[in-house]
Design an enzyme around this catalytic site. Sequence first.
Site, PDB file in Angstrom:
ATOM      1  N   ARG A 277     -35.507  26.676  13.168  1.00  0.00           N
ATOM      2  CA  ARG A 277     -35.518  27.842  12.278  1.00  0.00           C
ATOM      3  C   ARG A 277     -34.100  28.203  11.887  1.00  0.00           C
ATOM      4  O   ARG A 277     -33.150  27.860  12.562  1.00  0.00           O
ATOM      5  CB  ARG A 277     -36.184  29.035  12.985  1.00  0.00           C
TER       6      ARG A 277
ATOM      7  N   LYS B 198     -36.551  29.593  26.683  1.00  0.00           N
ATOM      8  CA  LYS B 198     -37.389  29.070  25.595  1.00  0.00           C
ATOM      9  C   LYS B 198     -38.017  27.729  25.985  1.00  0.00           C
ATOM     10  O   LYS B 198     -37.329  26.806  26.408  1.00  0.00           O
ATOM     11  CB  LYS B 198     -36.523  28.909  24.343  1.00  0.00           C
TER      12      LYS B 198
ATOM     13  N   ARG C 162     -33.034  40.588  19.175  1.00  0.00           N
ATOM     14  CA  ARG C 162     -32.683  40.193  20.542  1.00  0.00           C
ATOM     15  C   ARG C 162     -32.663  41.419  21.422  1.00  0.00           C
ATOM     16  O   ARG C 162     -32.501  42.546  20.924  1.00  0.00           O
ATOM     17  CB  ARG C 162     -31.351  39.446  20.579  1.00  0.00           C
TER      18      ARG C 162
HETATM   19  C1  BTN Z   1     -37.133  26.708  16.287  1.00  0.00           C
HETATM   20  O1  BTN Z   1     -35.998  26.759  15.793  1.00  0.00           O
HETATM   21  O2  BTN Z   1     -37.431  27.346  17.291  1.00  0.00           O
HETATM   22  C2  BTN Z   1     -38.180  25.847  15.637  1.00  0.00           C
HETATM   23  C3  BTN Z   1     -38.139  24.447  16.160  1.00  0.00           C
HETATM   24  C4  BTN Z   1     -39.196  23.534  15.576  1.00  0.00           C
HETATM   25  C5  BTN Z   1     -39.015  22.107  16.021  1.00  0.00           C
HETATM   26  C6  BTN Z   1     -40.140  21.230  15.593  1.00  0.00           C
HETATM   27  S1  BTN Z   1     -40.092  19.649  16.368  1.00  0.00           S
HETATM   28  C7  BTN Z   1     -41.364  19.090  15.312  1.00  0.00           C
HETATM   29  C8  BTN Z   1     -41.077  19.656  13.952  1.00  0.00           C
HETATM   30  N1  BTN Z   1     -40.180  18.799  13.214  1.00  0.00           N
HETATM   31  C9  BTN Z   1     -39.008  19.387  12.963  1.00  0.00           C
HETATM   32  O3  BTN Z   1     -38.074  18.871  12.338  1.00  0.00           O
HETATM   33  N2  BTN Z   1     -38.999  20.623  13.488  1.00  0.00           N
HETATM   34  C10 BTN Z   1     -40.256  20.948  14.117  1.00  0.00           C
END
Ligand code: BTN
Length: 322
Positions: free
Chosen positions: A121, A186, A319
């Site tokens: 994100r 996390k 946060r």
């Molecule tokens: C975050 O930042 O918390 C979201 C992370 C999301 C990661 C997943 S892994 C599978 C899918 N492919 C990606 O490139 N990102 C999501």
Amino acid sequence: MKSRALLGLLADGQIHSGESLASFLGVSRTAVWKQIWRAAEEGHTIDTIRGKGYRLVSAVDLLDADQVLNALNADLGESIFLSVHDEVDSTNAEVIRQRVHHGASRTLVCLADCQTAGRGRRGRQWHSPRGENLYLSMGLTFRGGFAMLDGLSLVLGLAVAKALEKQGLSAVGLKWPNDVFVEGSKLAGILVELQGELEEGVVQVVAGIGINVHMSGTHNVTQAWTSLDQTMPEHRWERNQVAACVIESVLEASASFADTGFGGFRQQWQARDIFLGRPLITSDGILSGIGKGVDEQGNYEIEVNGVHEKVRAGEISLRASA
Ligand code: BTN
């Protein structure tokens, strides 16, 4: 992973002679030796037992499309198009590419053993080491235009939390909008990307889910993280099993979400809210107050001087301030 077939044969932890491996794989014994060497380079520990053969010492948890499909109930298995990749840039990007070639009749589901450009994100990178975690994306379609998607990302976080609870994990928390947390760290993150409108009112979304399963090194991850192995070491976590459970949970949640919107999930989400009653501050530092949970659209409410202020997902992050 060039040594994938070899690892599949060694996965039982027994000793296998070079000759039998060569015959199963249909290659020469020299080729077997090269694959053993490559597997060791990839981080697997393989003992060479003189005069007998090879034995895999480290645990291996290979992704396998058939195992994922077998773990799904038959109807669901037929409703998805599953592709399992050794390596992709991003499983989200892969689903977006695949959608050009596939119609909307089946839900596209993509899994990869590693990602070279995993997306997180807020434009962040998602570290995606080979073989350690789950990188899963699903192409979802909703009717009702973009407006009906309010709260979807929270519902997906809840679906992941519920899938993990079904596997035996307890005290799974949700950090608004959709991070999955256990004991202050996390465990999983979700990236929802809007792909566009297929036709008037029919919107396509890619739900990307990353779950730390066996992750061991820090891989430059800056925030506190945990993994399923660390959280519940007594359980033998298998990525195929976790994937099937998450796919099922996401499909179920998406179908209900299409009927009820976020309202139907609010209470369940609230019950896992790690911010509730805690002093919070928005990432821009403008609002600070006490966490009050989410409204019917999935906005987060903070009580500031007796007034409930709303924070919209996507605009800002929250946060704990103490
Ligand atoms: C975050 O930042 O918390 C979201 C992370 C999301 C990661 C997943 S892994 C599978 C899918 N492919 C990606 O490139 N990102 C999501």
